[in-house]
Every structure is written in C-alpha cells, then in structure tokens.
Write a protein that holds these residues in place. Sequence first.
Motif, short mmCIF file in Angstrom:
data_model
loop_
_atom_site.label_atom_id
_atom_site.label_comp_id
_atom_site.label_asym_id
_atom_site.label_seq_id
_atom_site.Cartn_x
_atom_site.Cartn_y
_atom_site.Cartn_z
N GLU A 217 0.83 -1.21 0.00
CA GLU A 217 0.00 0.00 0.00
C GLU A 217 0.86 1.26 0.00
OE1 GLU A 217 -4.07 -1.57 2.18
OE2 GLU A 217 -2.40 -0.88 3.44
N HIS B 22 2.24 1.69 -3.44
CA HIS B 22 1.15 2.13 -4.33
C HIS B 22 0.93 3.64 -4.19
CE1 HIS B 22 -3.07 2.52 -5.75
NE2 HIS B 22 -2.71 1.56 -6.58
N ARG B 23 0.90 4.12 -2.96
CA ARG B 23 0.74 5.57 -2.72
C ARG B 23 1.92 6.35 -3.30
NH1 ARG B 23 -1.07 3.70 2.23
NH2 ARG B 23 0.98 4.01 3.13
N ASP B 24 3.13 5.83 -3.11
CA ASP B 24 4.32 6.50 -3.65
C ASP B 24 4.25 6.59 -5.17
OD1 ASP B 24 5.25 6.76 -1.07
OD2 ASP B 24 6.72 5.12 -1.22
N ASP C 225 1.60 6.65 -6.95
CA ASP C 225 0.57 7.63 -7.25
C ASP C 225 1.17 9.03 -7.30
OD1 ASP C 225 -2.09 7.67 -7.94
OD2 ASP C 225 -2.82 7.92 -5.89
N ASP C 226 1.99 9.35 -6.31
CA ASP C 226 2.65 10.66 -6.25
C ASP C 226 3.61 10.86 -7.43
OD1 ASP C 226 1.29 11.20 -3.91
OD2 ASP C 226 2.98 10.65 -2.61
N ILE D 59 3.57 9.37 -10.37
CA ILE D 59 2.81 9.48 -11.61
C ILE D 59 2.22 10.88 -11.74
CG2 ILE D 59 0.69 8.71 -12.76
CD1 ILE D 59 1.39 5.86 -11.70
N GLU D 60 1.70 11.40 -10.66
CA GLU D 60 1.12 12.75 -10.68
C GLU D 60 2.18 13.79 -11.03
OE1 GLU D 60 -1.09 15.87 -7.68
OE2 GLU D 60 -1.32 13.72 -7.31
N LYS E 138 2.27 3.24 -14.41
CA LYS E 138 0.85 2.92 -14.27
C LYS E 138 0.62 1.41 -14.28
CE LYS E 138 -1.18 7.19 -16.03
NZ LYS E 138 -2.05 7.79 -17.06
N LYS F 85 1.61 0.14 -10.96
CA LYS F 85 0.60 0.52 -9.98
C LYS F 85 -0.59 -0.44 -10.04
CE LYS F 85 -2.36 4.32 -8.63
NZ LYS F 85 -2.95 5.58 -9.04
N ARG G 270 -2.00 -3.03 -7.20
CA ARG G 270 -3.40 -3.06 -6.78
C ARG G 270 -3.90 -4.51 -6.79
NH1 ARG G 270 -6.12 -1.16 -3.34
NH2 ARG G 270 -5.03 0.76 -3.80
#
Length: 92
Positions: A20, A23-25, A27-28, A30-31, A48, A51, A55
């Motif tokens: 998890e 996954h959050r890292d 997300d950051d 990718i953003e 992606k 990621k 998931r």
Amino acid sequence: MNNSKDNNQDQNFAQLHQLESEHRDLDDVIERLSEDKPFDQLKLQRLKKRKLALRDEITKLRSQILPDIIAWQVKILRALRVQCGYLMLEAH
C-alpha cells in the motif's frame, strides 16, 4: 501450529502495508511526472502498469487476510456471549 499461523498473518499484514505504501508512492510519482511537460510517455505507462499490478497484489492479499479477520471476530463474539451468559446467570 497456532503460532505459525499468527506469524504468517503478521507477515501478510506487513506485506500489505508495504504494498500500500509503494502504491501511494507511485501515485505521487505518476502525478508529478504527468505535470512535467513534455513527459516521458513510456515511463508513465510503465509506472501505471506497476501501480495496477500492485493493486492486484493488494486485493489478493486482502482476500487472504479477510477470512482470518472474520474468524477472529467470530471467536471474540462467541467468547463475549459466553461471558455475558455467565454474568446473566450470576445476576439471578
């Protein structure tokens, strides 16, 4: 045997926490990557894809952990019912 099961469950929770977090890292990352112009489309696609794989792993691990949690809750509820039954008997 019970100790082995507890140890395995602890390992599953630790692995779930690690996945998890990753996954959050991602997300950051990718953003931030998508905000940069021009951005590396291939790198973004790979991140992606990773990621999504994370998931899937998280979902699989949660499905393994959930029955253990339910069994634990049932065990606690049964113990509470027994305890309440004794308390009700003592009150009479």
